[in-house]
Structures are given as structure tokens and as C-alpha cells.
Scaffold this motif. Structure first.
Motif, short mmCIF file in Angstrom:
data_model
loop_
_atom_site.label_atom_id
_atom_site.label_comp_id
_atom_site.label_asym_id
_atom_site.label_seq_id
_atom_site.Cartn_x
_atom_site.Cartn_y
_atom_site.Cartn_z
N GLY A 37 0.75 -1.29 -0.06
CA GLY A 37 0.09 -0.16 -0.02
C GLY A 37 0.74 1.41 0.01
N TYR A 38 2.22 1.08 -0.07
CA TYR A 38 3.20 2.36 -0.10
C TYR A 38 2.99 2.90 -1.30
N VAL A 39 2.64 4.08 -1.55
CA VAL A 39 2.50 4.78 -2.75
C VAL A 39 3.19 6.36 -2.64
N TYR A 40 3.20 7.00 -3.83
CA TYR A 40 3.68 8.56 -4.17
C TYR A 40 2.69 9.33 -4.51
N LEU A 41 2.52 10.44 -4.00
CA LEU A 41 1.62 11.56 -4.72
C LEU A 41 2.60 12.41 -5.11
N GLU A 42 2.26 12.52 -6.44
CA GLU A 42 3.40 13.55 -7.07
C GLU A 42 2.81 14.49 -8.07
N PRO A 43 3.09 15.86 -7.93
CA PRO A 43 2.33 16.78 -8.89
C PRO A 43 2.97 16.47 -10.51
N LYS A 44 1.86 16.55 -11.29
CA LYS A 44 2.41 16.33 -12.58
C LYS A 44 3.31 17.05 -13.14
N ARG A 45 3.29 18.37 -12.91
CA ARG A 45 4.36 19.47 -13.44
C ARG A 45 5.44 19.37 -12.36
N HIS A 46 6.60 19.80 -13.00
CA HIS A 46 7.97 19.70 -12.09
C HIS A 46 7.93 20.91 -11.19
N VAL A 47 7.71 20.75 -9.96
CA VAL A 47 7.97 21.58 -8.83
C VAL A 47 8.96 21.08 -7.76
N GLU A 48 9.44 21.96 -7.33
CA GLU A 48 10.38 21.17 -6.07
C GLU A 48 10.11 21.78 -4.75
N ASP A 49 9.43 22.86 -4.65
CA ASP A 49 8.79 23.21 -3.32
C ASP A 49 7.31 23.41 -3.26
N TRP A 50 7.10 23.22 -2.21
CA TRP A 50 5.44 23.46 -1.78
C TRP A 50 5.03 24.86 -2.22
N THR A 51 5.93 25.78 -2.34
CA THR A 51 5.19 27.09 -2.43
C THR A 51 5.34 27.43 -4.13
N GLU A 52 5.54 26.18 -4.91
CA GLU A 52 5.59 26.42 -6.53
C GLU A 52 4.21 25.78 -6.74
N LEU A 53 3.56 25.44 -5.70
CA LEU A 53 2.12 24.73 -6.31
C LEU A 53 1.12 25.81 -6.51
N SER A 54 0.29 25.70 -7.25
CA SER A 54 -0.76 26.67 -7.29
C SER A 54 -1.77 26.49 -6.40
N THR A 55 -2.75 27.10 -6.01
CA THR A 55 -3.87 27.02 -4.99
C THR A 55 -4.51 25.88 -5.49
N GLU A 56 -5.00 25.70 -6.63
CA GLU A 56 -5.71 24.63 -7.12
C GLU A 56 -4.99 23.37 -6.88
N GLU A 57 -3.76 23.10 -7.25
CA GLU A 57 -2.92 22.01 -7.00
C GLU A 57 -2.89 21.48 -5.56
N PHE A 58 -2.66 22.82 -4.62
CA PHE A 58 -2.78 22.26 -3.18
C PHE A 58 -3.96 22.08 -2.73
N SER A 59 -4.97 22.35 -3.23
CA SER A 59 -6.19 22.18 -2.67
C SER A 59 -6.66 20.72 -3.10
N GLN A 60 -6.07 19.91 -3.97
CA GLN A 60 -6.28 18.94 -4.19
C GLN A 60 -5.53 17.62 -3.38
N VAL A 61 -4.58 17.96 -2.69
CA VAL A 61 -3.80 17.09 -1.82
C VAL A 61 -4.55 16.25 -0.90
N GLY A 62 -5.43 17.19 0.08
CA GLY A 62 -6.21 16.57 0.94
C GLY A 62 -7.16 15.51 0.41
N PRO A 63 -8.03 15.73 -0.46
CA PRO A 63 -8.83 14.84 -1.07
C PRO A 63 -8.30 13.46 -1.63
#
Length: 143
Positions: A37-63
């Protein structure tokens, strides 16, 4: 710029990809981790820091985390779900989602080390069981 193994994986439609939407990919952790059950959650676009995520991308993490955890709990594979972000060896931001089974011998840092570095092999997982579980998880995440 050097090549990013996570970006390459996303472009190749890697068979380990269990789910993807417009912003995120969930992919299977390695069988060698022996953490079912070990998995990775990865943004599709290349970002290296949390601050680079858009508000929309960040809002999808929790769900997405909630859906992974729901499946793992339903299958009896997670009393707890650890979330770890290291991103040192591979700079592309990615979140390790590591389930801890009730009564499991490994907890805390030893379990995280087992998943991320395959340092111990306390409870080997058969490849057939790993593949079956990954297939079930892929079906669940597609719903």
C-alpha cells in the motif's frame, strides 16, 4: 537542466501509475519496500517546493490522501498513514504515503526507512500479492 526521473515516469505512462488527474499522479511504491500500500503522490508538473504549487494543485492534496487512506483502511492495511516529503535524491516534490498496519512490527522511523530505503525485510510481501493489491487500489482510485 538535468532530467527528472519523476517527470520521465509521467511522460512514459509508467505501469506503476495508479491514478492521475490534471495536476497529480499517484504511483505505486516499489515491491522491494515490502510495505503493501506504499504509494507516492506526485504533482504532474515539475515543482521542487510546496510554494511552487498553485492554490488549485494544493487544494487537491487532501482529498487524494483521504481517498488513498480510505482504501487502505477498508483493506485492513492502515491503522495509521504516514506522510513524508524528503525530495533530496529526486528534487521533484513528491509525498510518500506509507501505511502502518495494526500490530505491525515496524513503526515510526524504522517503517519510513523500510519503505523509502528498503533497509529491512521484516515481513516479505510476495510479488503476486503486491501486484494484486496494486491492481485493486488502481480500480478503487478510478472510481
Amino acid at each position: 537542466m538535468t532530467t527528472c526521473p519523476i517527470c520521465e515516469k509521467h511522460q512514459k505512462n509508467d505501469p506503476g501509475i495508479l491514478f492521475e488527474n490534471d495536476a497529480w499522479v499517484i504511483s505505486a511504491g516499489p515491491h522491494a519496500s515490502h510495505v503493501l500500500g506504499y504509494v507516492y503522490l506526485e504533482p504532474k508538473r515539475h515543482v521542487e517546493d510546496w510554494t511552487e504549487l498553485s492554490t488549485e494543485e494544493f487544494s487537491q492534496v487532501g482529498p487524494l490522501v483521504k481517498k488513498v487512506e480510505a482504501f487502505l483502511k477498508e483493506q485492513g492495511k492502515a491503522e495509521r498513514l504516514y506522510m513524508v516529503t524528503i525530495s533530496e535524491a529526486v528534487r521533484h516534490l513528491h509525498i510518500h504515503l506509507i501505511p502502518r498496519e495494526e500490530g505491525g512490527e515496524l513503526k515510526g522511523l524504522p517503517l519510513i526507512e523500510q519503505a523509502t530505503q528498503q533497509k529491512q525485510n521484516v515481513n516479505p510481501v510476495l510479488l503476486a500479492d503486491y501486484e494484486s493489491f496494486i491492481h485493486q487500489m488502481k480500480q478503487y482510485l478510478a472510481e
